[in-house]
Design an enzyme around this catalytic site. Structure first.
Site, PDB file in Angstrom:
ATOM      1  N   ASP A 256      -6.541  -0.536  -8.198  1.00  0.00           N
ATOM      2  CA  ASP A 256      -5.449  -0.708  -7.396  1.00  0.00           C
ATOM      3  C   ASP A 256      -4.439   0.273  -7.189  1.00  0.00           C
ATOM      4  O   ASP A 256      -5.118   1.567  -7.395  1.00  0.00           O
ATOM      5  CB  ASP A 256      -4.747  -1.873  -8.240  1.00  0.00           C
ATOM      6  CG  ASP A 256      -3.733  -2.814  -7.324  1.00  0.00           C
ATOM      7  OD1 ASP A 256      -2.878  -2.381  -6.517  1.00  0.00           O
ATOM      8  OD2 ASP A 256      -4.351  -4.016  -7.142  1.00  0.00           O
ATOM      9  N   HIS A 299      -6.636 -10.989   3.257  1.00  0.00           N
ATOM     10  CA  HIS A 299      -5.653 -11.738   3.839  1.00  0.00           C
ATOM     11  C   HIS A 299      -4.509 -11.218   4.175  1.00  0.00           C
ATOM     12  O   HIS A 299      -3.425 -11.915   4.793  1.00  0.00           O
ATOM     13  CB  HIS A 299      -5.620 -13.464   3.265  1.00  0.00           C
ATOM     14  CG  HIS A 299      -4.921 -13.333   1.941  1.00  0.00           C
ATOM     15  ND1 HIS A 299      -4.630 -14.888   1.543  1.00  0.00           N
ATOM     16  CD2 HIS A 299      -4.172 -12.584   1.121  1.00  0.00           C
ATOM     17  CE1 HIS A 299      -3.983 -14.346   0.483  1.00  0.00           C
ATOM     18  NE2 HIS A 299      -3.468 -13.236   0.126  1.00  0.00           N
TER      19      HIS A 299
END
Ligand SMILES: C[S@@+](CC[C@H](N)C(=O)[O-])C[C@H]1O[C@@H](n2cnc3c(N)ncnc32)[C@H](O)[C@@H]1O
Length: 391
Positions: A256, A299
């Site tokens: 991340d 998304h």
């Protein structure tokens, strides 16, 4: 003078919203309620959905309006205040009583007498910071963006939002930053967001419950990497994976942004997860992994940006061995669940992004050089696992 329009609608205003559905739904609730096993997630959620549909059919337009305009936001505010009050002493008794009364009326605690209350499972859960953080995250960041949607849509003349640098998020939060940049410069909100990500899907069927996980074991030795979780936040998916599949071979790598990886390390990241700061807009440094996994990542971005992420990953994938596992909502063409449509609205607000249908996922991945081998799905409303390889 009586408003003629109001007069004409009088019978509609005081009648149930969908009267013809009420008898069938009462029947359904009654029959599901007689046999439901409350420990069976599917049975419990079928009953809950039937109860919810009955409520929508049974309530009048006025009641629906009051629920949506009065109850939703005031409940959010009372819960957030209640969570903060729990840590305070010396709060005004009158104030506490008012908040508690609303929390009772909204079913979050139980009144047992005047100024006497009992906790529900919900209230007990809100005593845990990781769960409670969903409220300030929503109240102080998400809602500003969500409530800015109507004015924003009007401004862009009702086109589908596509610019994450100028979308409801910037209008509502008075910033020029992209949502994730804003989190980087607001560490308190970022922590709340990370905790929200870590808890929102607890108890929902997870990809590893319905995917053929053992098929991933083939050819993976102890020093090989089994899964790279890209945009894996604070490691909750990999922790769940190890808890459920403790015999899985190989290493688990969490990737991340640097500040999120720091938060993961501070949050007692288990030693079997290897943390690694990595920006997925740069080339994937871990080569030949069995599975590259992305959960609720694509998304967040429109198609051309997803292409960039997918292109930076492709050179790391070993043909015939590496899989790309995309864990996302595949929005149904009809009867989409409210959880997915809500997230779709939140994505519109925060990032000018959207949930995709199966057709849209095929178009996106095929145009980026991948092929979908199977879309694994559990129940309606649950997330799917889109299994892909290099084309
Ligand atoms: C919607 S969250 C999903 C988190 C997690 N996968 C989950 O499903 O709970 C998206 C994640 O993408 C991460 N992210 C955003 N931009 C990124 C980038 N350029 N490189 C790596 N991670 C990024 C965010 O920090 C966040 O953790």
């Amino acid at each position: 003078m009586a408003d003629p329009e109001l007069h004409n609608h009088q019978s509609i205003l005081i009648s149930p919203n969908i009267p013809e559905q009420v008898p069938g739904l009462v029947e359904k609730v009654s029959s599901l309620g007689k046999t439901v096993d409350l420990n069976n997630a599917k049975e419990r959620s079928a009953l809950l959905e039937a109860v919810r549909s009955l409520m929508y059919a049974l309530e009048t337009p006025r009641e629906a309006m009051s629920r949506q305009c009065w109850a939703t936001n005031t409940c959010l505010a009372a819960i957030e205040s209640g969570i903060e009050l729990a840590e305070e002493t010396g709060a005004d008794a009158l104030l506490v009583g008012r908040l508690m009364k609303h929390l009772c009326a909204m079913g979050t605690i139980i009144e047992t007498g005047p100024n006497e209350y009992r906790r529900t499972g919900f209230a007990q859960t809100m005593a845990i910071k990781r769960f409670a953080d969903s409220y300030p995250c929503t109240a102080n960041c998400f809602n500003q963006a969500i409530l800015a949607i109507p004015a924003y849509l009007k401004r862009i003349q009702y086109r589908n939002p596509s610019n994450p640098k100028d979308c409801p998020f910037q209008a509502g939060n008075r910033t020029y930053q992209l949502f994730f940049e804003y989190l980087s410069s607001n560490p308190d909100i970022a922590r709340q967001f990370n905790n929200h990500m870590g808890v929102y899907h607890q108890g929902r069927p997870s990809w590893m419950d319905f995917y053929d996980v053992r098929s991933l074991y083939t050819g993976v030795g102890p020093d090989d990497v089994l899964i790279v979780d890209m945009g894996g936040n604070i490691g909750h998916d990999l922790s769940e994976f190890k808890r459920k599949w403790s015999d899985a071979p190989g290493r688990l790598i969490l990737q991340d942004l640097p500040e999120v990886i720091e938060h993961a390390k501070e949050s007692n990241l288990p030693s079997y997860i290897e943390p690694m700061a990595h920006n997925f807009f740069t080339e994937q440094p871990v080569k030949g992994t069995r599975a590259y996994f992305m959960h609720s990542v694509l998304h967040d971005w429109r198609d051309d940006v997803c292409h960039d992420i997918l292109r930076k990953l492709a050179p790391a994938m070993k043909r015939g061995y590496s899989k790309l596992l995309i864990n996302e909502n595949v929005i149904s063409e009809t009867e989409a669940s409210w959880e997915i449509t809500s997230v779709d609205m939140i994505l519109m607000a925060l990032l000018a992004a959207q949930e995709r249908t199966a057709t849209q996922w095929h178009e996106l991945l095929e145009s980026a050089g991948y092929k979908i081998t199977k879309i694994w799905t559990d129940t309606k409303g649950a997330e799917s696992l889109i299994e892909c390889e290099l084309a």
